[in-house]
Scaffold this motif. Structure first.
Motif, short mmCIF file in Angstrom:
data_model
loop_
_atom_site.label_atom_id
_atom_site.label_comp_id
_atom_site.label_asym_id
_atom_site.label_seq_id
_atom_site.Cartn_x
_atom_site.Cartn_y
_atom_site.Cartn_z
N THR A 306 40.98 9.35 -3.83
CA THR A 306 41.57 10.55 -3.25
C THR A 306 43.05 10.65 -3.61
N ARG A 307 43.74 9.53 -3.56
CA ARG A 307 45.17 9.55 -3.89
C ARG A 307 45.41 10.07 -5.30
N ALA A 308 44.53 9.71 -6.22
CA ALA A 308 44.73 10.08 -7.63
C ALA A 308 44.72 11.59 -7.81
N ILE A 309 43.75 12.28 -7.19
CA ILE A 309 43.71 13.73 -7.39
C ILE A 309 44.76 14.44 -6.55
N VAL A 310 45.07 13.87 -5.38
CA VAL A 310 46.16 14.45 -4.58
C VAL A 310 47.47 14.36 -5.34
N ARG A 311 47.69 13.23 -6.01
CA ARG A 311 48.92 13.06 -6.79
C ARG A 311 49.01 14.10 -7.91
N GLU A 312 47.88 14.38 -8.53
CA GLU A 312 47.88 15.38 -9.59
C GLU A 312 48.13 16.78 -9.04
N LEU A 313 47.81 16.99 -7.79
CA LEU A 313 47.99 18.30 -7.20
C LEU A 313 49.39 18.53 -6.66
N GLU A 314 50.23 17.51 -6.72
CA GLU A 314 51.63 17.70 -6.37
C GLU A 314 52.26 18.64 -7.40
N THR A 315 53.28 19.39 -6.99
CA THR A 315 53.92 20.30 -7.92
C THR A 315 54.61 19.53 -9.03
N PRO A 316 54.80 20.13 -10.20
CA PRO A 316 55.44 19.42 -11.31
C PRO A 316 56.79 18.84 -10.95
N GLU A 317 57.50 19.54 -10.07
CA GLU A 317 58.83 19.04 -9.68
C GLU A 317 58.74 17.97 -8.59
N ASN A 318 57.52 17.61 -8.22
CA ASN A 318 57.30 16.63 -7.15
C ASN A 318 58.04 17.05 -5.89
N ASP A 319 57.97 18.35 -5.60
CA ASP A 319 58.62 18.90 -4.42
C ASP A 319 57.79 18.54 -3.19
N LEU A 320 58.25 17.57 -2.42
CA LEU A 320 57.47 17.09 -1.29
C LEU A 320 57.44 18.07 -0.13
N TYR A 321 58.23 19.14 -0.21
CA TYR A 321 58.21 20.11 0.88
C TYR A 321 57.02 21.05 0.76
N TYR A 322 56.57 21.30 -0.45
CA TYR A 322 55.48 22.24 -0.66
C TYR A 322 54.35 21.55 -1.38
N ARG A 323 53.28 21.27 -0.65
CA ARG A 323 52.17 20.52 -1.21
C ARG A 323 50.94 21.42 -1.22
N PRO A 324 50.32 21.61 -2.37
CA PRO A 324 49.13 22.46 -2.41
C PRO A 324 47.92 21.83 -1.76
N VAL A 325 48.00 20.56 -1.41
CA VAL A 325 46.89 19.91 -0.70
C VAL A 325 47.45 19.18 0.51
N LEU A 326 46.82 19.41 1.64
CA LEU A 326 47.19 18.65 2.84
C LEU A 326 46.30 17.42 2.87
N TYR A 327 46.92 16.27 2.99
CA TYR A 327 46.16 15.02 2.91
C TYR A 327 46.43 14.17 4.14
N THR A 328 45.38 13.86 4.89
CA THR A 328 45.48 12.97 6.04
C THR A 328 44.88 11.62 5.66
N GLU A 329 45.72 10.60 5.62
CA GLU A 329 45.25 9.25 5.28
C GLU A 329 45.43 8.36 6.51
N TYR A 330 44.33 7.81 7.00
CA TYR A 330 44.39 6.91 8.14
C TYR A 330 44.85 5.54 7.67
N PRO A 331 45.88 4.97 8.29
CA PRO A 331 46.47 3.72 7.79
C PRO A 331 45.60 2.51 8.04
N VAL A 332 45.86 1.45 7.30
CA VAL A 332 45.10 0.21 7.43
C VAL A 332 45.19 -0.33 8.85
N GLY A 333 46.32 -0.17 9.48
CA GLY A 333 46.50 -0.66 10.85
C GLY A 333 45.82 0.17 11.91
N ASP A 334 45.06 1.19 11.50
CA ASP A 334 44.37 2.07 12.43
C ASP A 334 42.87 1.97 12.19
#
Length: 666
Positions: A306-334
């Protein structure tokens, strides 16, 4: 002599599958008076596909009488509650044959179950569809109870995981709540929709399996058949073609990514859960609303997929404010109950996702979400040289919000944010906010939005919009560039979007006010004075059937310039040049100590507007000792309650009753 009661098993489906949740005894009111769970005994019997029978006592949690039946509610966590099991050899889910005996202690009377009611599951229709392979694919179809062919309904396609493969048609519903959760009565009352749950054959998959020469992302004939089923339902029933959604888990998560990539023209939004997508084809859905879920410690499908395709869907400028995909990742500690692969359990119980999903519409760009978690440290905004940074409004506490929504039909559409009151019911009057920044900088989420959000407490929906800014450093603007007329065209497109989506967000389309600060104040003023001039809008931006007029306009320390070059356009940019009798009421607010846009500018503008609109329709509020709108004394003035003034004015202009008195003008 009392009639012997008929005993029915009642099943329910939760995130982990179907369970026997209760036993009902019909015509048994004569045995319930004064009885408690301790007066009954329920013995469960389960027969697997090999004929082996297991039995055990169920835990009774409550005894109730609903006017017709005695209901013995059972503990869903009992070890023998489930109606399905996983075959250790095939790794496929299988269905038990279930029955039970009910004993009324002290009477030595044993009642045997004779029927079974599968809550929600029984509301689906089992159907079949021929596949290109010659096989037949079973699928379950949910049709809304009060289906009206004259109306149009959204549809959800659910793709199950590998364990639910088979030919019985029921495991996609009974294996987890990925399908049934959308068909429950409470959900349908709020969001009526069709639900489709096809079943992949035991030997098949939704996408190809990973080999040395093949990636696990290619659609299979089984996935093609699922898509054909969807299209057939869309043909037979009255489906809203702009609100077609696909979601799936594990193997179905792979299928969700693959189907969205293969048919981006069909799906308004994707919700893939713990499944991977093809990063090399991510560009196909680069502008598609997506909410993905995965657990970082998933032992079955590596989270990296999932991370791989989400990373590709980031904008070319890697603008973390505007993400075309919302990704919820549950952490290892959860850790998740029953293991970290079960991320669909919390995912489908995420109410913001469910509300978000139904707001998406194909072709309008509805629902892009900016993902800023409380623990995520973001860099400063990526301003170009010479642009001025700003802070963000604090909105984490606002539960009902929809962020980064494209409001025109252009691929490079500007975006808006929607904030809805937490408790009050719609339809909501709307306050549309247009930010300032000299037409060179600023954004819809900048901290100037904070006082405008006070409107949520007053029962208003707040819509904050972005618009095109000058793309060069301040002071070196290029003669070829102009913020007008594009900025006004976009603001009017945002107003049309509000009305076009009134039913989705419960806006009141007849009660819309606009408020702008500084540069945004000039746009707000033009919106308030150009509603009668078609040439000041561009209907090609979308939603051309809807009005872009406002019922009130509020100009906070607003600009009112005709120069320099970046304000030139095909029509005058002076607010007063467009005012006409019969226009909406206008409120002007200005600080006496404003060093950016002098207070006298609003005094002069108010006089010119009153000359055309009349004294009653133009109010000027003076803010003593306040500077520009970024001065704390502007919205937190010791002499004037600025926020209250704004919304009291809006209440009166929009005929909204909140029990507030309007401040007098100065």
């Amino acid at each position: 002599m009392p009639t012997k009661p008929q005993v029915n098993i009642l099943t329910e489906v939760d995130g982990f599958g179907q369970k026997v949740a209760a036993v009902s005894l019909a015509a048994a009111e004569h045995i319930v008076s004064g009885l408690t769970p301790a007066d009954f005994k329920v013995e469960a019997f389960r027969r697997d596909q090999n004929g082996a029978v297991s039995e055990g006592t169920r835990t009774i949690t409550n005894v109730a009488y609903d006017g017709e039946d005695v209901i013995l509610q059972l503990d869903p966590t009992d070890a023998n509650a489930s109606t399905t099991y996983r075959d250790p050899d095939t790794r496929l889910s299988c269905r038990y044959q279930v029955s039970c005996n009910v004993t009324l202690k002290g009477r030595r009377t044993v009642y045997q179950s004779t029927g079974r009611v599968n809550l929600v599951v029984d509301d689906f229709q089992l159907m079949t569809h021929p596949m290109s392979t010659g096989a037949v694919m079973p699928y379950q179809l949910y049709v809304p109870h009060h289906y009206d062919p004259a109306k149009r309904y959204p549809v959800i396609l659910f793709l199950h995981g590998a364990g639910e493969r088979g030919a019985d048609g029921y495991l996609p519903l009974e294996g987890n709540e990925g399908a049934v959760s959308w068909a429950r009565s409470a959900e349908q009352a709020q969001r009526p929709c069709f639900v489709i749950a096809p079943q992949c054959p035991a030997e098949g998959r939704w996408t190809t399996t990973s080999t040395s020469s093949q990636k696990p992302f290619t659609p299979t004939p089984e996935l093609d058949a699922a898509y054909e089923i969807l299209k057939s339902v869309m043909t037979e029933y009255s489906i809203e073609e702009t609100r077609v959604y696909v979601t799936g888990i594990s193997m179905g998560g792979f299928g969700t990514w693959a189907l969205g990539i293969a048919h981006p023209e069909t799906f308004a939004a994707l919700v893939p859960i713990c499944g991977g997508g093809d990063p090399e084809r991510a560009g196909t859905i680069a502008d598609k609303p997506i909410w993905a879920f995965h657990h970082a410690g998933d032992p079955v499908v590596p989270v990296g997929m999932t991370r791989a395709i989400v990373r590709e869907l980031e904008t070319p400028e890697n603008d973390l404010y505007y993400r075309p995909v919302l990704y919820t990742e549950y952490p290892v500690g959860d850790p998740l109950e029953r293991g970290e692969h079960f991320s669909w359990v919390p995912a489908y119980q995420t109410e913001p996702m469910r509300e978000w999903l139904f707001a998406q519409r194909l072709g309008t760009g509805v629902g892009k979400i900016r993902d800023i978690s409380p623990h995520r440290q973001l860099p400063d905004p990526p301003f170009k040289d010479g642009k001025i940074p700003y802070g963000f409004a604090k909105t984490d506490h606002i539960e009902r919000k929809f962020l980064d929504i494209r409001y025109t039909n252009r691929p490079d559409s500007a975006k808006l944010d929607v904030y809805l009151p937490a408790t009050r019911q719609g339809p909501y009057p709307v306050m549309m906010y247009v930010h300032g920044g000299g037409f060179f900088f600023g954004s819809k989420e900048m901290d100037d939005l904070q006082p405008i959000l006070y409107g949520l407490e007053r029962g208003y929906a707040v819509v904050s919009v972005n618009y095109t800014l000058i793309d060069c450093p301040i002071g070196v603007e290029k003669p070829a560039q102009s913020v007008f007329p594009q900025a006004l065209y976009q603001a009017k497109a945002a107003l049309r979007w509000i009305r076009a989506n009134a039913a989705v967000y419960k806006f009141d389309p007849d009660r819309v006010a606009v408020l702008g600060t500084s540069a945004g104040g000039q746009i707000a003023g033009l919106l308030g004075t150009t509603g009668h001039k078609p040439e000041t809008g561009d209907l090609s931006l979308g939603n051309s059937r809807f009005s872009s007029a406002v019922q009130a306009a509020i100009i906070a320390c607003g600009a009112n310039r005709a120069t320099p070059n970046h304000l030139r356009g095909v029509f005058s940019t002076r607010i007063e040049d467009h005012a006409a009798a019969g226009g909406p009421p206008l409120l002007l607010l200005h600080g006496t100590e404003d060093q950016v846009l002098p207070y006298q500018g609003s005094v002069d503008l108010a006089a010119k507007l009153r000359h055309v609109l009349g004294e009653a329709k133009v109010k000027l509020i003076t803010l003593p000792d306040a500077g520009h709108n970024n001065d704390p004394a502007f919205f937190a003035n010791v002499h004037v309650d600025t926020k209250k003034v704004i919304y009291d004015f809006a209440d009166q202009a929009l005929a909204v009753t909140t029990g507030c008195d309007l401040y007098g003008s100065k």
